[in-house]
Write a protein that holds these residues in place. Sequence first.
Motif, PDB file in Angstrom:
ATOM      1  N   SER A  77       0.775  -1.239  -0.051  1.00 41.40           N
ATOM      2  CA  SER A  77       0.117   0.139   0.053  1.00 41.40           C
ATOM      3  C   SER A  77       0.920   1.463   0.191  1.00 41.40           C
ATOM      4  CB  SER A  77      -0.964   0.062   1.329  1.00 41.40           C
ATOM      5  OG  SER A  77      -1.551   1.133   1.320  1.00 41.40           O
ATOM      6  N   LEU A  78       0.424   2.296  -0.857  1.00 40.72           N
ATOM      7  CA  LEU A  78       1.024   3.539  -0.947  1.00 40.72           C
ATOM      8  C   LEU A  78       0.472   4.370   0.312  1.00 40.72           C
ATOM      9  CD1 LEU A  78       1.187   4.058  -4.632  1.00 40.72           C
ATOM     10  CD2 LEU A  78       3.172   3.951  -3.082  1.00 40.72           C
ATOM     11  N   GLU A  79      -0.730   3.994   0.829  1.00 40.59           N
ATOM     12  CA  GLU A  79      -1.521   4.885   2.053  1.00 40.59           C
ATOM     13  C   GLU A  79      -1.596   6.102   1.721  1.00 40.59           C
ATOM     14  OE1 GLU A  79       1.542   4.039   5.296  1.00 40.59           O
ATOM     15  OE2 GLU A  79       0.781   2.056   5.527  1.00 40.59           O
ATOM     16  N   GLY A  80      -1.824   6.301   0.384  1.00 38.03           N
ATOM     17  CA  GLY A  80      -2.550   7.775   0.166  1.00 38.03           C
ATOM     18  C   GLY A  80      -1.216   8.787   0.042  1.00 38.03           C
ATOM     19  N   ALA A  81      -0.006   8.382   0.009  1.00 41.23           N
ATOM     20  CA  ALA A  81       1.040   9.178   0.017  1.00 41.23           C
ATOM     21  C   ALA A  81       0.925  10.316  -1.095  1.00 41.23           C
ATOM     22  CB  ALA A  81       2.438   8.449   0.194  1.00 41.23           C
ATOM     23  N   GLU A  82       1.603  11.577  -0.968  1.00 43.60           N
ATOM     24  CA  GLU A  82       1.841  12.532  -1.935  1.00 43.60           C
ATOM     25  C   GLU A  82       3.294  12.544  -2.084  1.00 43.60           C
ATOM     26  OE1 GLU A  82       0.370  16.323  -0.365  1.00 43.60           O
ATOM     27  OE2 GLU A  82      -1.629  15.879  -0.753  1.00 43.60           O
ATOM     28  N   THR A  83       3.713  12.088  -3.381  1.00 42.88           N
ATOM     29  CA  THR A  83       5.135  12.009  -3.569  1.00 42.88           C
ATOM     30  C   THR A  83       5.507  12.802  -5.092  1.00 42.88           C
ATOM     31  OG1 THR A  83       4.775   9.976  -4.878  1.00 42.88           O
ATOM     32  CG2 THR A  83       5.201   9.585  -2.703  1.00 42.88           C
ATOM     33  N   THR A  84       6.652  13.219  -5.161  1.00 46.59           N
ATOM     34  CA  THR A  84       7.191  13.294  -6.490  1.00 46.59           C
ATOM     35  C   THR A  84       7.309  12.044  -7.487  1.00 46.59           C
ATOM     36  OG1 THR A  84       9.499  13.013  -6.077  1.00 46.59           O
ATOM     37  CG2 THR A  84       8.435  15.300  -5.623  1.00 46.59           C
ATOM     38  N   PRO A  85       7.313  12.130  -8.467  1.00 49.26           N
ATOM     39  CA  PRO A  85       7.543  10.866  -9.371  1.00 49.26           C
ATOM     40  C   PRO A  85       8.618  10.179  -9.178  1.00 49.26           C
ATOM     41  CG  PRO A  85       6.722  12.686 -10.923  1.00 49.26           C
ATOM     42  CD  PRO A  85       6.949  13.164  -9.373  1.00 49.26           C
ATOM     43  N   ALA A  86       9.804  10.683  -8.770  1.00 50.59           N
ATOM     44  CA  ALA A  86      11.152  10.132  -8.287  1.00 50.59           C
ATOM     45  C   ALA A  86      10.959   9.469  -6.981  1.00 50.59           C
ATOM     46  CB  ALA A  86      12.232  11.045  -8.211  1.00 50.59           C
ATOM     47  N   GLU A  87      10.212  10.078  -6.000  1.00 49.78           N
ATOM     48  CA  GLU A  87       9.970   9.416  -4.656  1.00 49.78           C
ATOM     49  C   GLU A  87       9.162   8.295  -5.050  1.00 49.78           C
ATOM     50  OE1 GLU A  87      10.418  13.400  -1.841  1.00 49.78           O
ATOM     51  OE2 GLU A  87       8.290  12.811  -2.825  1.00 49.78           O
ATOM     52  N   LEU A  88       7.845   8.516  -5.986  1.00 52.92           N
ATOM     53  CA  LEU A  88       7.105   7.130  -6.120  1.00 52.92           C
ATOM     54  C   LEU A  88       7.943   6.113  -6.717  1.00 52.92           C
ATOM     55  CD1 LEU A  88       4.376   6.044  -6.283  1.00 52.92           C
ATOM     56  CD2 LEU A  88       3.978   7.023  -8.578  1.00 52.92           C
ATOM     57  N   LEU A  89       8.891   6.255  -7.608  1.00 55.13           N
ATOM     58  CA  LEU A  89       9.584   5.174  -8.065  1.00 55.13           C
ATOM     59  C   LEU A  89      10.196   4.519  -6.997  1.00 55.13           C
ATOM     60  CD1 LEU A  89      10.656   6.704 -11.523  1.00 55.13           C
ATOM     61  CD2 LEU A  89       8.660   5.028 -11.169  1.00 55.13           C
ATOM     62  N   GLU A  90      10.981   5.233  -6.260  1.00 59.87           N
ATOM     63  CA  GLU A  90      11.948   4.596  -5.137  1.00 59.87           C
ATOM     64  C   GLU A  90      10.931   3.650  -4.107  1.00 59.87           C
ATOM     65  OE1 GLU A  90      14.863   5.807  -1.594  1.00 59.87           O
ATOM     66  OE2 GLU A  90      13.830   7.383  -2.773  1.00 59.87           O
ATOM     67  N   ILE A  91       9.976   3.917  -4.090  1.00 56.09           N
ATOM     68  CA  ILE A  91       8.731   3.407  -3.147  1.00 56.09           C
ATOM     69  C   ILE A  91       8.429   1.978  -3.897  1.00 56.09           C
ATOM     70  CG2 ILE A  91       6.604   3.168  -1.997  1.00 56.09           C
ATOM     71  CD1 ILE A  91       7.039   6.117  -1.680  1.00 56.09           C
ATOM     72  N   LEU A  92       8.192   2.041  -5.138  1.00 57.65           N
ATOM     73  CA  LEU A  92       7.754   1.075  -6.081  1.00 57.65           C
ATOM     74  C   LEU A  92       8.847   0.190  -6.377  1.00 57.65           C
ATOM     75  CD1 LEU A  92       5.443   2.821  -8.708  1.00 57.65           C
ATOM     76  CD2 LEU A  92       4.788   1.638  -6.441  1.00 57.65           C
ATOM     77  N   ALA A  93      10.000   0.607  -6.386  1.00 56.34           N
ATOM     78  CA  ALA A  93      11.174  -0.354  -6.625  1.00 56.34           C
ATOM     79  C   ALA A  93      11.232  -1.396  -5.357  1.00 56.34           C
ATOM     80  CB  ALA A  93      12.361   0.588  -6.600  1.00 56.34           C
ATOM     81  N   ASP A 133       6.746   3.378 -16.716  1.00 57.95           N
ATOM     82  CA  ASP A 133       7.638   2.431 -17.506  1.00 57.95           C
ATOM     83  C   ASP A 133       9.306   2.878 -17.215  1.00 57.95           C
ATOM     84  OD1 ASP A 133       4.959   1.630 -18.565  1.00 57.95           O
ATOM     85  OD2 ASP A 133       5.462   3.211 -20.335  1.00 57.95           O
ATOM     86  N   ALA A 134       9.428   3.746 -16.293  1.00 60.04           N
ATOM     87  CA  ALA A 134      10.870   4.104 -15.747  1.00 60.04           C
ATOM     88  C   ALA A 134      11.449   2.967 -14.855  1.00 60.04           C
ATOM     89  CB  ALA A 134      11.066   5.253 -15.540  1.00 60.04           C
ATOM     90  N   LEU A 135      10.440   2.051 -14.287  1.00 61.01           N
ATOM     91  CA  LEU A 135      10.943   1.146 -13.421  1.00 61.01           C
ATOM     92  C   LEU A 135      11.787   0.072 -14.270  1.00 61.01           C
ATOM     93  CD1 LEU A 135       7.469   0.760 -11.251  1.00 61.01           C
ATOM     94  CD2 LEU A 135       9.730   1.612 -10.425  1.00 61.01           C
ATOM     95  N   PRO A 136      12.686  -0.449 -13.354  1.00 66.63           N
ATOM     96  CA  PRO A 136      13.481  -1.411 -13.745  1.00 66.63           C
ATOM     97  C   PRO A 136      12.934  -2.626 -13.748  1.00 66.63           C
ATOM     98  CG  PRO A 136      14.277  -0.939 -11.550  1.00 66.63           C
ATOM     99  CD  PRO A 136      13.255   0.134 -11.850  1.00 66.63           C
ATOM    100  N   THR A 137      11.901  -3.018 -14.443  1.00 69.61           N
ATOM    101  CA  THR A 137      11.323  -4.289 -14.541  1.00 69.61           C
ATOM    102  C   THR A 137      10.473  -4.289 -15.774  1.00 69.61           C
ATOM    103  OG1 THR A 137       9.529  -5.476 -13.506  1.00 69.61           O
ATOM    104  CG2 THR A 137       8.998  -3.210 -13.523  1.00 69.61           C
ATOM    105  N   ARG A 138      10.306  -5.571 -16.224  1.00 69.69           N
ATOM    106  CA  ARG A 138       9.207  -5.881 -17.312  1.00 69.69           C
ATOM    107  C   ARG A 138       7.870  -6.212 -16.820  1.00 69.69           C
ATOM    108  NH1 ARG A 138      12.446 -10.324 -20.223  1.00 69.69           N
ATOM    109  NH2 ARG A 138      12.861 -10.798 -17.871  1.00 69.69           N
ATOM    110  N   ARG A 139       7.626  -6.275 -15.511  1.00 69.55           N
ATOM    111  CA  ARG A 139       6.425  -6.747 -14.962  1.00 69.55           C
ATOM    112  C   ARG A 139       5.176  -5.680 -15.210  1.00 69.55           C
ATOM    113  NH1 ARG A 139       7.994  -8.074  -8.909  1.00 69.55           N
ATOM    114  NH2 ARG A 139       6.020  -8.502  -8.810  1.00 69.55           N
TER     115      ARG A 139
END
Length: 293
Positions: A77-93, A133-139
Amino acid sequence: MVRNASVFTGTGRRGPVRAVAVGRNGKILATGSDAELRRYVGRDTEVVDARGNSVMSGIHDGHVHPLGAGERSLSPSLEGAETTPAELLEILAGFLADTGGAGAEPDGWLVVEDWNPVGLLPTGTAPHHSMLDALPTRRPVVLIGGDGHNLWANQRALDIAGITPATPDPVGGKVVKGADGQPTGVLKDDAQGLVKRLVPEHTRAELVAACAEALGLAAASGVTTMMDALVGRHELELYQALSAAGQAAGRLPQRIVPAIRLDADQAKDPAGSLAYARGLRREFEGVRGSGSG
């Protein structure tokens, strides 16, 4: 009997109410002062000292999606967080690593709950699949909006779903497209189903355990009755499984009032819709929770 309490009766009675007498059938016999209710105490009466704490009747929640809460708890869960795209990608990674990492490549879906559809910073930044799509994944990656009305998918997920510039908006939904006519990756309302239907389902055992935990948390907060505001056969079968798991285990501790969902075609046929709802009631009327009377 419960004594030495601060009792909220909801009746407008003047003066403090300190005690509640409850019969063997679970029904309230009387409320009043400790002295007034002393006559209800017999040799076998269980007397609970509330030590001045509050006592009130169970809470009825008139619009809730408890099974959805249980199912969503099985995903990060992202828990409704407010993030920059870069911060979001770090969490998703981090979520990618936590949900199988390299072993889940290339086909393991990453489904993330409680995405904030207006939470990208700076304010006004619009979500686009190119960010994911910038995430290091093909998933295939899918972010589910905490509002229940939005979904954000990467290009891999769009491709699996066959979503292209030619994809029409389904009834009750919207495939968001940019100025260039290309899908942005955001799907609204009933368009979410274009992708959601392809996400691998959790096992019944996983769902029952997660939903039982969600219902237990609600019960611990005093919720004894719920109107589940969006119910189809899937939800009714889950309630049936929770009930079958045993009342003693507290798997279904509430009374549940289901609001049956009708799709767009059913809504055009009132008589058929009524017959459908009555058929579900006959099929599932034996399902009871430990809160059912």
